[in-house]
Design a protein around this motif. Sequence first.
Motif, PDB file in Angstrom:
ATOM      1  N   PHE A   8     -20.623  -0.585 -15.219  1.00 24.65           N
ATOM      2  CA  PHE A   8     -21.528  -1.896 -14.848  1.00 24.65           C
ATOM      3  C   PHE A   8     -22.690  -1.818 -15.760  1.00 24.65           C
ATOM      4  N   GLY A   9     -23.276  -2.821 -15.936  1.00 22.88           N
ATOM      5  CA  GLY A   9     -24.588  -2.928 -16.842  1.00 22.88           C
ATOM      6  C   GLY A   9     -25.465  -3.882 -16.507  1.00 22.88           C
ATOM      7  N   ASP A  10     -26.854  -3.509 -16.400  1.00 24.22           N
ATOM      8  CA  ASP A  10     -27.833  -4.699 -16.039  1.00 24.22           C
ATOM      9  C   ASP A  10     -28.877  -4.410 -17.633  1.00 24.22           C
ATOM     10  N   TRP A  11     -28.727  -5.446 -18.440  1.00 24.43           N
ATOM     11  CA  TRP A  11     -29.227  -5.331 -19.867  1.00 24.43           C
ATOM     12  C   TRP A  11     -30.258  -6.304 -20.029  1.00 24.43           C
ATOM     13  N   GLY A  12     -31.273  -5.962 -19.837  1.00 22.88           N
ATOM     14  CA  GLY A  12     -32.393  -6.650 -19.779  1.00 22.88           C
ATOM     15  C   GLY A  12     -33.490  -6.803 -21.304  1.00 22.88           C
ATOM     16  N   THR A  13     -34.311  -7.430 -21.103  1.00 24.59           N
ATOM     17  CA  THR A  13     -35.277  -7.344 -22.361  1.00 24.59           C
ATOM     18  C   THR A  13     -35.795  -6.117 -22.608  1.00 24.59           C
ATOM     19  N   SER A  14     -36.476  -5.574 -21.708  1.00 24.67           N
ATOM     20  CA  SER A  14     -37.186  -4.115 -21.748  1.00 24.67           C
ATOM     21  C   SER A  14     -36.378  -3.127 -21.574  1.00 24.67           C
ATOM     22  N   ALA A  61     -15.913  -3.020 -18.879  1.00 21.41           N
ATOM     23  CA  ALA A  61     -17.394  -3.116 -18.545  1.00 21.41           C
ATOM     24  C   ALA A  61     -17.727  -4.428 -18.179  1.00 21.41           C
ATOM     25  N   ILE A  62     -18.630  -4.423 -17.542  1.00 25.15           N
ATOM     26  CA  ILE A  62     -19.139  -5.906 -17.070  1.00 25.15           C
ATOM     27  C   ILE A  62     -20.541  -5.866 -17.001  1.00 25.15           C
ATOM     28  N   LEU A  63     -21.495  -6.857 -17.937  1.00 25.65           N
ATOM     29  CA  LEU A  63     -22.835  -6.660 -17.966  1.00 25.65           C
ATOM     30  C   LEU A  63     -23.439  -8.022 -17.716  1.00 25.65           C
ATOM     31  N   CYS A  64     -24.678  -7.845 -17.075  1.00 25.41           N
ATOM     32  CA  CYS A  64     -25.544  -9.092 -17.168  1.00 25.41           C
ATOM     33  C   CYS A  64     -26.919  -9.130 -17.513  1.00 25.41           C
ATOM     34  N   GLY A  65     -27.468 -10.049 -17.720  1.00 23.30           N
ATOM     35  CA  GLY A  65     -28.814  -9.985 -18.109  1.00 23.30           C
ATOM     36  C   GLY A  65     -29.051 -10.547 -19.582  1.00 23.30           C
ATOM     37  N   MET A  66     -30.118 -10.153 -20.336  1.00 21.28           N
ATOM     38  CA  MET A  66     -30.324 -10.847 -21.552  1.00 21.28           C
ATOM     39  C   MET A  66     -29.437 -10.567 -22.551  1.00 21.28           C
ATOM     40  N   VAL A  67     -28.369  -9.588 -22.178  1.00 17.06           N
ATOM     41  CA  VAL A  67     -27.105  -9.067 -23.311  1.00 17.06           C
ATOM     42  C   VAL A  67     -26.599 -10.366 -23.658  1.00 17.06           C
ATOM     43  N   GLY A  68     -26.504 -11.462 -22.687  1.00 16.56           N
ATOM     44  CA  GLY A  68     -25.821 -12.745 -22.998  1.00 16.56           C
ATOM     45  C   GLY A  68     -26.544 -13.584 -23.590  1.00 16.56           C
ATOM     46  N   SER A  69     -27.830 -13.317 -24.141  1.00 19.61           N
ATOM     47  CA  SER A  69     -28.743 -14.191 -24.472  1.00 19.61           C
ATOM     48  C   SER A  69     -28.594 -14.535 -25.953  1.00 19.61           C
ATOM     49  N   ARG A  70     -29.646 -15.381 -26.615  1.00 20.16           N
ATOM     50  CA  ARG A  70     -29.463 -15.645 -28.013  1.00 20.16           C
ATOM     51  C   ARG A  70     -29.963 -14.423 -28.693  1.00 20.16           C
ATOM     52  N   ILE A  71     -30.880 -13.724 -28.066  1.00 19.01           N
ATOM     53  CA  ILE A  71     -31.314 -12.271 -28.574  1.00 19.01           C
ATOM     54  C   ILE A  71     -30.559 -11.129 -28.477  1.00 19.01           C
ATOM     55  N   GLY A  72     -29.329 -11.443 -27.567  1.00 15.29           N
ATOM     56  CA  GLY A  72     -28.691 -10.297 -27.000  1.00 15.29           C
ATOM     57  C   GLY A  72     -27.361 -10.099 -28.137  1.00 15.29           C
ATOM     58  N   TRP A  73     -26.457  -9.432 -27.283  1.00 13.74           N
ATOM     59  CA  TRP A  73     -25.033  -9.152 -28.075  1.00 13.74           C
ATOM     60  C   TRP A  73     -24.157 -10.423 -28.662  1.00 13.74           C
ATOM     61  N   VAL A  74     -24.177 -11.341 -27.720  1.00 11.27           N
ATOM     62  CA  VAL A  74     -23.458 -12.548 -27.984  1.00 11.27           C
ATOM     63  C   VAL A  74     -23.851 -13.514 -26.630  1.00 11.27           C
ATOM     64  N   GLU A  75     -24.078 -14.704 -27.155  1.00 12.34           N
ATOM     65  CA  GLU A  75     -24.661 -15.801 -26.302  1.00 12.34           C
ATOM     66  C   GLU A  75     -23.436 -16.257 -25.374  1.00 12.34           C
ATOM     67  N   ALA A  76     -23.807 -16.111 -24.066  1.00 12.58           N
ATOM     68  CA  ALA A  76     -22.702 -16.670 -22.786  1.00 12.58           C
ATOM     69  C   ALA A  76     -23.690 -17.724 -22.379  1.00 12.58           C
ATOM     70  N   PRO A  77     -23.105 -19.069 -22.515  1.00  9.32           N
ATOM     71  CA  PRO A  77     -23.860 -20.222 -22.058  1.00  9.32           C
ATOM     72  C   PRO A  77     -24.042 -20.366 -20.880  1.00  9.32           C
TER      73      PRO A  77
END
Length: 310
Positions: A8-14, A61-77
């Motif tokens: 599990f992962g919580d991947w934010g900006t900071s 693995a299941i990840l939430c947070g900014m990892v799914g943003s335009r500046i992350g790994w891949v964008e999740a709409p």
Amino acid sequence: MDPSISIFGDWGTSRLRLYLRQGKSVLDRRDGPGVSALTTSPEQTFLDLVGDWREAGPSGAILCGMVGSRIGWVEAPYAPCPASAADLRERVLKIEADGLPVSIIPGLSCVNPLGGPDVMRGEETQILGALELDPALKRGRHLLVLPGTHSKWTVVEDGAITGFLTAPVGETFALLRQHSTLAAGLGPDVVGSDAGYAMGLARIGEQGPALLPHLLFETRARQLLNGLSGGDAMGFLSGLLIGADAAAARRWFGELGRVTLIGAPALNTLYGQAISSAGGETAAIDGDSAVLAGLTTLSQTKNSDFHVLA
């Protein structure tokens, strides 16, 4: 592959927080850089951190947070509000990292109470986790607050997130603390005091949140003319910002009543004091516990290749 073991992962900006889980037990935890502080690709950063965990045979693995943003790994709409756990499960983005299935939770979008666009990433998972930790929140209408860099005032109705309003309180404090004259001459080790915080809350209570821009400069003037210490000044600044956020919320959400806080204990305490000053009462849920419960909820879907066993 062991279906009872997952990442599990919580991947934010900071920051990044990763957990190796077996069922509902945390076997290990690792921290890493947020998406704005990466020195290698998100995929490589992730693989480097979980390297030896692969020996346990995690199913995915299941990840939430900014990892799914335009500046992350891949964008999740974004998923639009209103949104339930089922709505988010349907929009989970599935990728692979060196053969390991990775599910990325989408964020949420809404038209906020001011009539403008608003978004969140990561908080939706904490909210769904809070509903699991306190099932009473699944029934009726509730106001939840997630304090932090971008504090989120969120309405949940019958288990669905119907809308929210963001205030960049933590970010504003950090910018003023680091780059303004309000904290000129104060070293990075100066921590805001409880007395200063209470003074800031009281000042907002006296003058109202609309005068926040004018009250902010008192942080500097009180140091120069009234001998306010650095610790009291930083507490005062924090009290002004958080107090204004809580006081202004009544304009859009009415009498605050009971508010559920989801976040780090220290921030929950500060927001609890501010909401109390604004006439509400609070119950608190630990943010780390909420994100784990939310990721568990979102990983349990019959139609997914990734399924965590309870």
